[in-house]
Design an enzyme around this catalytic site. Sequence first.
Site, PDB file in Angstrom:
ATOM      1  N   HIS A   1       2.286   5.067  -0.796  1.00 16.97           N
ATOM      2  CA  HIS A   1       1.871   6.448  -0.984  1.00 16.97           C
ATOM      3  C   HIS A   1       2.863   7.136  -1.898  1.00 16.97           C
ATOM      4  O   HIS A   1       4.054   6.783  -1.949  1.00 16.97           O
ATOM      5  CB  HIS A   1       1.784   7.162   0.375  1.00 16.97           C
ATOM      6  CG  HIS A   1       0.497   6.852   1.080  1.00 16.97           C
ATOM      7  ND1 HIS A   1       0.146   7.417   2.280  1.00 16.97           N
ATOM      8  CD2 HIS A   1      -0.525   6.028   0.762  1.00 16.97           C
ATOM      9  CE1 HIS A   1      -1.043   6.958   2.659  1.00 16.97           C
ATOM     10  NE2 HIS A   1      -1.462   6.101   1.764  1.00 16.97           N
TER      11      HIS A   1
ATOM     12  N   ASN B   1      -2.320   8.636  -1.574  1.00 16.68           N
ATOM     13  CA  ASN B   1      -2.416   7.370  -2.280  1.00 16.68           C
ATOM     14  C   ASN B   1      -1.876   7.426  -3.707  1.00 16.68           C
ATOM     15  O   ASN B   1      -1.934   8.455  -4.369  1.00 16.68           O
ATOM     16  CB  ASN B   1      -3.883   6.950  -2.360  1.00 16.68           C
ATOM     17  CG  ASN B   1      -4.383   6.372  -1.052  1.00 16.68           C
ATOM     18  OD1 ASN B   1      -3.673   5.639  -0.381  1.00 16.68           O
ATOM     19  ND2 ASN B   1      -5.608   6.710  -0.691  1.00 16.68           N
TER      20      ASN B   1
ATOM     21  N   HIS C   1       0.890  -1.169   0.000  1.00 16.98           N
ATOM     22  CA  HIS C   1       0.000   0.000   0.000  1.00 16.98           C
ATOM     23  C   HIS C   1       0.923   1.213   0.000  1.00 16.98           C
ATOM     24  O   HIS C   1       1.305   1.715   1.050  1.00 16.98           O
ATOM     25  CB  HIS C   1      -0.849  -0.057   1.280  1.00 16.98           C
ATOM     26  CG  HIS C   1      -1.868   1.023   1.378  1.00 16.98           C
ATOM     27  ND1 HIS C   1      -3.218   0.768   1.326  1.00 16.98           N
ATOM     28  CD2 HIS C   1      -1.766   2.373   1.522  1.00 16.98           C
ATOM     29  CE1 HIS C   1      -3.894   1.894   1.451  1.00 16.98           C
ATOM     30  NE2 HIS C   1      -3.030   2.887   1.574  1.00 16.98           N
TER      31      HIS C   1
ATOM     32  N   CYS D   1      -2.803   9.801   3.448  1.00 14.41           N
ATOM     33  CA  CYS D   1      -2.489  10.315   4.776  1.00 14.41           C
ATOM     34  C   CYS D   1      -1.461  11.441   4.675  1.00 14.41           C
ATOM     35  O   CYS D   1      -0.301  11.245   4.976  1.00 14.41           O
ATOM     36  CB  CYS D   1      -1.952   9.153   5.603  1.00 14.41           C
ATOM     37  SG  CYS D   1      -2.426   9.150   7.339  1.00 14.41           S
TER      38      CYS D   1
END
Lengths: 326, 242
Positions: B151, B191, B149, B182
Site C-alpha cells: 500500500h 493500493n 501487496h 484499506c
Amino acid sequence: MGNVPTTVKHCLSYDQLLRDYPWLKRWLLEEKTITDHEYPKYVKIVEVGPRDGLQNEKLIDMLSRTGLPVIEATSFVSSKWVPQMADHTDVLRGLHRAPRVQYPVLTPNMQGFQDAVAAGATEVAVFGSASETFSKKNINCSIDESMLRFEEVINAAKEQHIPVRGYVSCALGCPHEGHVEPSEVAKVATRLYEMGCYEISLGDTIGAGTPGSMVKMLQSVMKEVPVSALAVHCHDTYGQALPNILTALQMGVSVVDAAVAGLGGCPYAPGSSGNVSTEDVLYMLHGMGVETGVNLAQVIEAGDFICSALCRRTNSKVAQAQGRSL
Amino acid sequence: MADHTDVLRGLHRAPRVQYPVLTPNMQGFQDAVAAGATEVAVFGSASETFSKKNINCSIDESMLRFEEVINAAKEQHIPVRGYVSCALGCPHEGHVEPSEVAKVATRLYEMGCYEISLGDTIGAGTPGSMVKMLQSVMKEVPVSALAVHCHDTYGQALPNILTALQMGVSVVDAAVAGLGGCPYAPGSSGNVSTEDVLYMLHGMGVETGVNLAQVIEAGDFICSALCRRTNSKVAQAQGRSL
C-alpha cells in the site's frame, strides 16, 4: 526411490536433498536473501523547498530547527525574468542562520553572484543542463556558453573561499529532447566538478527516470566524478522518486535533494508534480536505519505551516497519512 | 458485494487471464463455485488483533476455516491463493514480528495455497522492514510462491516493491488508478497504482506483458465513472483524470 543411490536421489529430487541436509536449505537461503546492497550509514538531505520561489522566512526558520544540514534559501536570478524572486536580497539578509546549517543560494551568473555575496551568501550554486535544447530554452544559452559563465562564478567564488555546488538538469530525460544520453550527463557533471564545484546534484527534471535509467546514468557519471561528490535531485512526476533515490543509494550516493511537502520543482504537464517530499524521503531512510540527523515530525510541522500559508495541499504521503494539510 | 454472483457470471473471460475471487469461508466458496469461479483466495492475518477485528475470529480459527475451503477447492482442482495482511505493521498492534508473518504464510502454503501474497496493509513498511520480513518468510516458503501487496499510504510502495524484486519476488499486486485498499486515516491512500508499477518495471527492462497505455485508459474510465481523482502519478503526468 528405495534402491537408488543417495547421490542419484539427490540429483533427481531437490526436495529430497534438502530433507536429508536441513542445514543446506538455510545456508542457501541466507546466501540468496542477504541483499548485497550496503546503504550509506548517513545521508545528507539538501532541502530545496524554500529556493523555488516560496520566499518565506518563517518557513526557513522552522526548517532551520529540524536538523536539516543544508537549506537552499533563495535564487539570485534576475527579477526581470522571475519577478517573485525580486526580494532575494531581503530573504538572505533576514535569515536567522542556525549553527551547523548551510544556506546556499542559486547564482546563475556574475551579477547574481555579486549580489548574493553583498547580501551575505556563504555558499552558492550554479545550474547546468545535460540537454542543449533545455539549456537554450531555460537559460537562453548553449551548454558551452553556460559553462563559461559558471567558470567565472566559480573562480570568483574560489577567491572568496565560497563553496560552489553544481546542478545538472535533465539527467534522466528532457522535456524537449526526450532521452538524454548518460555520457552527456557525465560530460557536464565532469566539467562542473573539474571547474571546482564540490558537489554535483544530478537532477531528474521531468521525473521520467526509473531505477533502470538511474543505474545507467550513475555508472556513466561515476567513471569521472567520485560518488562522494554526487547527489541526486529526483522529481516525483511519475511516482519514481523514491525507487530512484533507493537505487542511487545502492550505488553509493549519499546526498539527496528534497523539498518539504513536495512543493516546488519543475512541472511540465498539467497536474504533474515536482519535487520529492522531504518527509517521504526521511520516512524511507529512517525505516532503513539510515541516519540523517533530521527530525521528521518537525519537518511535517514546517510542511503543515507552508501548505496552510499557501492554501495548498501537501504532496507528502507521510504528511497526508498523518491527516495533515488536506 | 451482494451482486458478486452476477459479476462473476457476467464476466467475459479473456483467454489466458485468471479471475480469482475471495472466499473467506465454505459458504462463500460454494457460492463462488456455483457462480463459475475457477480460482479462489483466502485472507489470513499476521496480527491477532487485526484478525479479530477484521474477520471476527483468531488467526487459528481462521486457518481452520481456510483449511476447509482449501480442501474443498483441491477436490475440485481449483487453485487457492493465500493472503497475509499486516505483513509490515498492524493498525492496532503496530510492529509485527517477521516470524509471525512467516508462521501464517507457511501454514497457508503447507495447507495448499499455490501462492502467498504478503500485504503491507497500512503501508507503513520501508525497504528496511521489507527485507527483514522477506528473509523470515523465505526460510520456509520458496520465493517463487511469494507475491507482495504494497500500500502507498506513506509513499513507500514502489521502493518496497523494488526491494522485494531484488530479493527474488516476481509477483506484484497493484490496483488500476490506485483505487481501493484499506485506508486507516483520513486522507490516507491505499493500493499502489498499477500504472506506476508498470512504468517502473518497464523502465527497468522487466517484462510484464501488460500494455501501460491501455491500463491508463481503464483508469481514466473508472475515475470518471466514480467521479474520483486517479491516485496514479503516471496517469496524472499524462494529464488524465484530474
